[in-house]
Design a protein around this motif. Sequence first.
Motif, mmCIF file in Angstrom:
data_model
loop_
_atom_site.group_PDB
_atom_site.id
_atom_site.type_symbol
_atom_site.label_atom_id
_atom_site.label_comp_id
_atom_site.label_asym_id
_atom_site.label_seq_id
_atom_site.Cartn_x
_atom_site.Cartn_y
_atom_site.Cartn_z
ATOM 1 N N ASP A 23 0.839 -1.196 0.000
ATOM 2 C CA ASP A 23 0.000 0.000 0.000
ATOM 3 C C ASP A 23 0.877 1.250 0.000
ATOM 4 O O ASP A 23 2.089 1.157 -0.160
ATOM 5 N N PHE A 24 0.238 2.400 0.181
ATOM 6 C CA PHE A 24 0.964 3.665 0.085
ATOM 7 C C PHE A 24 2.085 3.797 1.110
ATOM 8 O O PHE A 24 3.042 4.516 0.891
ATOM 9 N N THR A 25 1.999 3.072 2.220
ATOM 10 C CA THR A 25 3.047 3.179 3.237
ATOM 11 C C THR A 25 4.321 2.433 2.837
ATOM 12 O O THR A 25 5.389 2.730 3.351
ATOM 13 N N LYS A 26 4.198 1.462 1.924
ATOM 14 C CA LYS A 26 5.344 0.646 1.525
ATOM 15 C C LYS A 26 5.714 0.790 0.055
ATOM 16 O O LYS A 26 6.788 0.362 -0.352
ATOM 17 N N SER A 27 4.830 1.349 -0.744
ATOM 18 C CA SER A 27 5.005 1.287 -2.196
ATOM 19 C C SER A 27 6.275 1.966 -2.692
ATOM 20 O O SER A 27 6.943 1.438 -3.590
ATOM 21 N N ALA A 28 6.637 3.112 -2.157
ATOM 22 C CA ALA A 28 7.840 3.806 -2.646
ATOM 23 C C ALA A 28 9.085 2.959 -2.383
ATOM 24 O O ALA A 28 9.952 2.831 -3.265
ATOM 25 N N ARG A 31 9.007 -0.223 -4.683
ATOM 26 C CA ARG A 31 9.343 0.172 -6.056
ATOM 27 C C ARG A 31 10.840 0.401 -6.198
ATOM 28 O O ARG A 31 11.470 -0.071 -7.137
ATOM 29 N N ASP A 57 -3.255 -1.762 -2.916
ATOM 30 C CA ASP A 57 -4.041 -0.583 -3.257
ATOM 31 C C ASP A 57 -3.525 0.010 -4.566
ATOM 32 O O ASP A 57 -2.686 -0.592 -5.237
ATOM 33 N N SER A 58 -4.031 1.169 -4.939
ATOM 34 C CA SER A 58 -3.650 1.760 -6.224
ATOM 35 C C SER A 58 -2.160 2.080 -6.294
ATOM 36 O O SER A 58 -1.555 1.971 -7.367
ATOM 37 N N SER A 59 -1.543 2.420 -5.183
ATOM 38 C CA SER A 59 -0.102 2.672 -5.215
ATOM 39 C C SER A 59 0.665 1.372 -5.421
ATOM 40 O O SER A 59 1.717 1.363 -6.059
ATOM 41 N N GLY A 60 0.129 0.256 -4.941
ATOM 42 C CA GLY A 60 0.738 -1.047 -5.200
ATOM 43 C C GLY A 60 0.630 -1.427 -6.659
ATOM 44 O O GLY A 60 1.572 -1.979 -7.246
ATOM 45 N N GLY A 62 0.510 0.739 -8.988
ATOM 46 C CA GLY A 62 1.492 1.642 -9.592
ATOM 47 C C GLY A 62 2.903 1.086 -9.528
ATOM 48 O O GLY A 62 3.697 1.262 -10.455
#
Length: 103
Positions: A23-28, A31, A57-60, A62
């Motif tokens: 999710d957004f907490t791990k995606s950066a 990636r 989620d959507s960031s995942g 991404g």
Amino acid sequence: MDAVSVNPVSDGTLHVVLRGEIDFTKSAWVRKVICDAVIEQRPSAVRVEMAEVAFLDSSGIGVLVEVMRAAWEVNAAFQVERPTARVYDQLRTAGLLAAFGLT
């Protein structure tokens, strides 16, 4: 256990395993780990296994798109493997099954 592990295989494939919640907490971070490995190792193929992903989620999503682009930049094949039913449905809804080799 880490959300991502990246392991080169002797046949030139980069085997990536994603786990838990992407999710957004791990995606950066996820990636960066994967894309850095793709750029440094220049594999012939990148395989992303998702059997242990509980949430995406959507960031995942991404992250997967960015990894696919990184693979293309080094002329590597890209494939998502063994998504859970929930993740598969999310990728289907996003229209990414064919791009990720999941038709």
